[in-house]
Design a protein around this motif. Structure first.
Motif, PDB file in Angstrom:
ATOM      1  N   LEU A 116       0.816  -1.214   0.000  1.00 13.06           N
ATOM      2  CA  LEU A 116       0.000   0.000   0.000  1.00 13.06           C
ATOM      3  C   LEU A 116       0.854   1.271   0.000  1.00 13.06           C
ATOM      4  CD1 LEU A 116      -2.963  -1.016   2.355  1.00 13.06           C
ATOM      5  CD2 LEU A 116      -3.074  -0.531  -0.096  1.00 13.06           C
ATOM      6  N   PRO A 117       1.839   1.410   0.892  1.00 15.25           N
ATOM      7  CA  PRO A 117       2.679   2.620   0.823  1.00 15.25           C
ATOM      8  C   PRO A 117       3.538   2.662  -0.445  1.00 15.25           C
ATOM      9  CG  PRO A 117       3.572   1.067   2.414  1.00 15.25           C
ATOM     10  CD  PRO A 117       2.222   0.563   2.042  1.00 15.25           C
ATOM     11  N   ALA A 118       3.934   1.482  -0.949  1.00 20.40           N
ATOM     12  CA  ALA A 118       4.715   1.451  -2.189  1.00 20.40           C
ATOM     13  C   ALA A 118       3.892   2.003  -3.350  1.00 20.40           C
ATOM     14  CB  ALA A 118       5.167   0.030  -2.489  1.00 20.40           C
ATOM     15  N   ALA A 119       2.614   1.619  -3.410  1.00 23.38           N
ATOM     16  CA  ALA A 119       1.736   2.126  -4.474  1.00 23.38           C
ATOM     17  C   ALA A 119       1.550   3.633  -4.349  1.00 23.38           C
ATOM     18  CB  ALA A 119       0.384   1.414  -4.414  1.00 23.38           C
ATOM     19  N   ILE A 157       2.816   6.372  -7.290  1.00 23.57           N
ATOM     20  CA  ILE A 157       1.882   7.300  -7.925  1.00 23.57           C
ATOM     21  C   ILE A 157       2.315   8.746  -7.692  1.00 23.57           C
ATOM     22  CG2 ILE A 157      -0.499   8.152  -7.850  1.00 23.57           C
ATOM     23  CD1 ILE A 157      -1.357   5.251  -7.211  1.00 23.57           C
ATOM     24  N   ALA A 158       2.716   9.048  -6.460  1.00 20.50           N
ATOM     25  CA  ALA A 158       3.084  10.422  -6.125  1.00 20.50           C
ATOM     26  C   ALA A 158       4.383  10.861  -6.805  1.00 20.50           C
ATOM     27  CB  ALA A 158       3.223  10.572  -4.612  1.00 20.50           C
ATOM     28  N   VAL A 199       1.705   5.630 -13.245  1.00 19.97           N
ATOM     29  CA  VAL A 199       0.572   5.959 -12.374  1.00 19.97           C
ATOM     30  C   VAL A 199      -0.549   4.934 -12.558  1.00 19.97           C
ATOM     31  CG1 VAL A 199      -1.234   7.643 -11.896  1.00 19.97           C
ATOM     32  CG2 VAL A 199       1.124   8.416 -12.258  1.00 19.97           C
ATOM     33  N   ALA A 200      -0.826   4.594 -13.811  1.00 22.06           N
ATOM     34  CA  ALA A 200      -1.886   3.627 -14.096  1.00 22.06           C
ATOM     35  C   ALA A 200      -1.550   2.246 -13.542  1.00 22.06           C
ATOM     36  CB  ALA A 200      -2.123   3.551 -15.605  1.00 22.06           C
ATOM     37  N   GLY A 211      -2.832  -0.579  -9.577  1.00 22.06           N
ATOM     38  CA  GLY A 211      -3.047  -2.014  -9.464  1.00 22.06           C
ATOM     39  C   GLY A 211      -1.994  -2.750  -8.672  1.00 22.06           C
ATOM     40  N   LEU A 212      -0.969  -2.041  -8.159  1.00 20.13           N
ATOM     41  CA  LEU A 212       0.125  -2.710  -7.450  1.00 20.13           C
ATOM     42  C   LEU A 212      -0.333  -3.607  -6.302  1.00 20.13           C
ATOM     43  CD1 LEU A 212       3.093  -3.251  -6.864  1.00 20.13           C
ATOM     44  CD2 LEU A 212       3.201  -1.070  -5.641  1.00 20.13           C
ATOM     45  N   PRO A 213      -1.221  -3.149  -5.390  1.00 22.93           N
ATOM     46  CA  PRO A 213      -1.653  -4.047  -4.311  1.00 22.93           C
ATOM     47  C   PRO A 213      -2.325  -5.312  -4.840  1.00 22.93           C
ATOM     48  CG  PRO A 213      -2.231  -1.780  -3.797  1.00 22.93           C
ATOM     49  CD  PRO A 213      -1.783  -1.792  -5.225  1.00 22.93           C
TER      50      PRO A 213
END
Length: 513
Positions: free
Chosen positions: A324-327, A331-332, A360-361, A365-367
Motif C-alpha cells: 500500500l505505501p509502495a503504491a 503514484i506520487a 501511475v496507471a 493495481g500494485l496491491p
C-alpha cells in the motif's frame, strides 16, 4: 502469531533483500539500456524479442511448473524420503529439455510468422520487423535456461532455501549491463549484443544454483524415469495452471499487439513503467507468495485447515502492509522517478512524461498484483489449479474490453490501466471463491490493513509535495519508509514489529561478525 507466519516473514525478508539487490541492478541496467537504446526502433525490437521467451516462462517455469512442483515434491519427500524423491526433478528436467527443445527449434525456424503474429503493426516498418525477427532467433533459447532455473528453484524452495534462486536475476542483470558496456565501448551492434548477453546470462543462472542443490544432497546423476509418478502428477496439476498462464501470456500478447498500433515508443513506455512497478512487487509482494507456498503445502497436506487459513490471512495482511505505501509512493513520485532513472541520452522529456503516466496507471493495481501471488499459492497448496485458470480467462476478457475502451482516448496509458482493472477483478473473484471453500470469515484485514492504508495516504501526500524537486524526492523515499514503519510500530501493528525486530537482529549479527 503462528510459527509458520514468522518463518514466512523471515524468509520473505531474505528473498526481498536478494530481490532488492536484483532490482537495483535492474534499474542500473534499464538506465544504461535507456541511454544506448532510447525508446525507438532498436528498443522496441529488443524488448519484443526478449518478451517472447519471458512470456513462455510462465508456462514452463515459475508461472506454472514451480507452483505445481513444490506441493507434489514436498508430499513425495514426506512419503518416500529425499533420495527416492530426487528422481522426480531429474525426470522433470528431461521432459523440459525435450519439450522446450522442440518449441525453441520451431520458434527459430518460424520466427518471421511468429513476430508477425505478436506484433502485426511492425510489418509497416520493414527495418523494425526484420530486426525483431533476428533478435527473436537469438534470444528464444533463453526459455530453456530459465525453465531449468525454475526447476532448481522448486527443489531448493521445498527445502526452505530461497536465497540462491532470488539472486539468479542479479547475475543476469550483471551480464546484460556488461553486454551493453562492451557494445558501446567497441562500437558493436547494441541490440544484437544485448540479445547474446541474455543467453549467456541465462546459462550463468543455471550454474549458480548447483552448489546449493549439492548441499542438500541432490545430484543430476541418479535414477529417473519418463513415467515418474511425481512428474505425471505434477503434469496433471500443470494442465489447468498452464492454461491459466497461457491466458496471462495471451494478455501480454494482446497488449503488445494493441500497443503496436499506437505511436512508436508505446511498447517501450509500458516496458519501463512496468519495470518500475515490478520493483516493490518483486522485492516483497512476490516474495511473500514464493515463501508461503511450501508452508501452505505442508499445512494442506497434513489437514491443518485452521492454521492454513491463519497463515494465508497473515500473508495477505503482510503483503498489503508493504504494498500500500509502495503504491502511494509510485503514484506520487512517478514523474521525478522516471526523470532521474531514465531521462537522459535518447530518452527525452516526452518519453519521461509518457512513461510516468503509464506508471501511475500501473501503480493503482500494485496491491492487486501483489495479492494475487499468495492467493495462487493457497490454491496450488490445496492442489486446485483449475480455479485460478478459470479466473485468468475471465480477467483476460476484462482486460481486452477495458483496453479497447481506454486505448482510444488515453493511448498506452489505457492499456496500463486495463491491466490494473483486470488484476483487481482477479483478486475479487479468487477471494470470493476461496471464501466459500475456507469459510465466511477466512480473510480478516484487521487493524493492520486499516492503519497501513491511512499511513500510506500520508506517505503519498507527503511525497507528492516534494515531486517538484526530483533529486530531493527520491532521496526522501527512505525517510518516508522509516516514518511509515516507525509510526506503524508505535501503533502496535504486529507486522511492523515483526519486520523491524528481524531487521534489527540481522544488523546486530553483522556488526558482531
Amino acid at each position: 502469531m503462528p510459527q509458520h507466519v514468522r518463518q514466512i516473514a523471515k524468509d520473505a525478508s531474505i528473498v526481498g533483500g536478494a530481490t532488492l539487490l536484483s532490482r537495483i541492478l535492474g534499474f542500473f541496467r534499464d538506465m544504461i539500456l535507456a541511454y544506448v537504446l532510447g525508446a525507438g526502433v532498436s528498443a522496441d525490437a529488443f524488448y519484443v524479442a526478449y518478451r517472447l521467451p519471458n512470456m513462455m516462462r510462465r508456462l514452463f517455469a515459475e508461472g506454472s511448473m514451480t507452483m505445481a512442483f513444490v506441493p507434489v515434491f514436498t508430499r513425495l519427500r514426506e512419503e518416500v524420503g529425499d533420495e527416492r524423491a530426487f528422481a522426480m526433478p531429474r525426470a522433470a528436467m528431461v521432459w523440459l529439455l525435450i519439450i522446450l527443445g522442440v518449441l525453441t527449434t520451431l520458434a527459430i525456424l518460424f520466427a518471421r510468422p511468429l513476430t508477425h503474429l505478436i506484433t502485426p503493426g511492425f510489418a509497416d516498418d520493414p527495418a523494425l520487423f526484420d530486426l525483431t525477427v533476428e533478435l527473436t532467433r537469438i534470444v528464444f533459447p533463453y526459455i530453456i535456461e530459465i525453465s531449468a532455473v525454475a526447476l532448481c528453484m522448486g527443489v531448493l524452495n521445498s527445502f526452505g532455501h530461497f536465497l540462491a534462486p532470488a539472486l539468479a536475476t542479479s547475475e543476469l542483470n550483471t551480464i546484460i549491463i556488461l553486454g551493453a558496456g562492451v557494445a558501446w565501448l567497441f562500437g558493436l551492434n547494441v541490440p544484437h549484443t544485448l540479445a547474446w548477453a541474455v543467453v549467456v546470462g541465462g546459462f550463468g543462472q543455471v550454474l549458480m544454483q548447483q552448489p546449493q542443490m549439492r548441499k542438500y544432497g541432490f545430484s543430476w546423476r541418479g535414477p529417473w524415469s519418463l513415467k515418474d509418478k511425481g512428474v505425471i502428477r505434477m503434469g496433471l496439476l500443470m494442465l489447468p495452471t498452464a492454461f491459466g498462464a497461457a491466458v496471462y501470456q495471451l494478455n501480454i500478447v494482446i497488449g503488445t499487439l494493441l500497443a503496436s498500433y499506437l505511436p512508436t515508443g508505446s511498447i517501450s513506455y509500458l516496458y519501463y513503467a512496468d519495470r518500475l512497478v515490478q520493483f516493490p512487487l518483486g522485492v516483497f509482494g512476490v516474495a511473500v507468495g514464493t515463501v508461503a507456498l511450501p508452508s501452505l503445502s505442508k499445512l494442506a497436506s497434513s489437514g491443518q485447515t485452521g492454521e492454513f487459513t491463519e497463515t494465508l490471512n497473515a500473508s495477505l495482511r503482510l503483503t498489503l502492509f508493504i504494498c500500500l505505501p509502495a503504491a502511494a509512493g509510485l503514484i506520487a513520485l512517478a514523474e521525478p522517478m522516471v526523470h532521474i532513472l531514465f531521462g537522459r541520452g535518447a530518452f527525452g522529456p516526452h518519453a519521461v512524461s509518457a512513461t510516468a503516466a503509464a506508471l501511475v496507471a500501473y501503480g493503482v493495481g500494485l496491491p492487486a498484483f501483489a495479492c494475487v501471488r499468495p492467493l495462487y499459492s493457497a490454491y496450488f497448496a490445496l492442489t486446485d489449479t483449475r480455479t485460478p485458470a478459470i479466473t485468468a480467462a475471465v480477467c483476460l476478457v476484462v482486460y481486452v474490453i477495458a483496453g479497447l475502451a481506454l486505448m482510444g482516448p488515453t493511448a498506452h496509458v489505457g492499456l496500463a490501466l486495463a491491466t490494473s482493472i483486470s488484476s483487481w477483478v482477479n483478486v475479487a473473484v479468487l477471494g470470493v471463491i476461496l471464501r466459500k471453500r475456507l469459510g465466511g470469515s477466512w480473510f480478516r484485514p484487521g487493524r493492520t490493513t486499516v492503519i497501513g492504508a491511512l499511513l500510506s495516504c500520508g506517505v503519498g501526500l507527503g511525497a507528492y509535495t516534494t515531486a517538484g524537486w526530483p533529486l530531493l524526492a527520491l532521496a526522501l523515499i527512505l525517510v518516508w519508509a522509516v516514518a511509515y514503519m516507525g509510526l506503524a510500530s508505535l501503533l502496535r501493528v504486529e507486522e511492523a514489529r515483526l519486520l523491524t525486530d528481524f531487521a534489527r537482529r540481522r544488523l546486530r549479527r553483522k556488526i558482531r561478525a
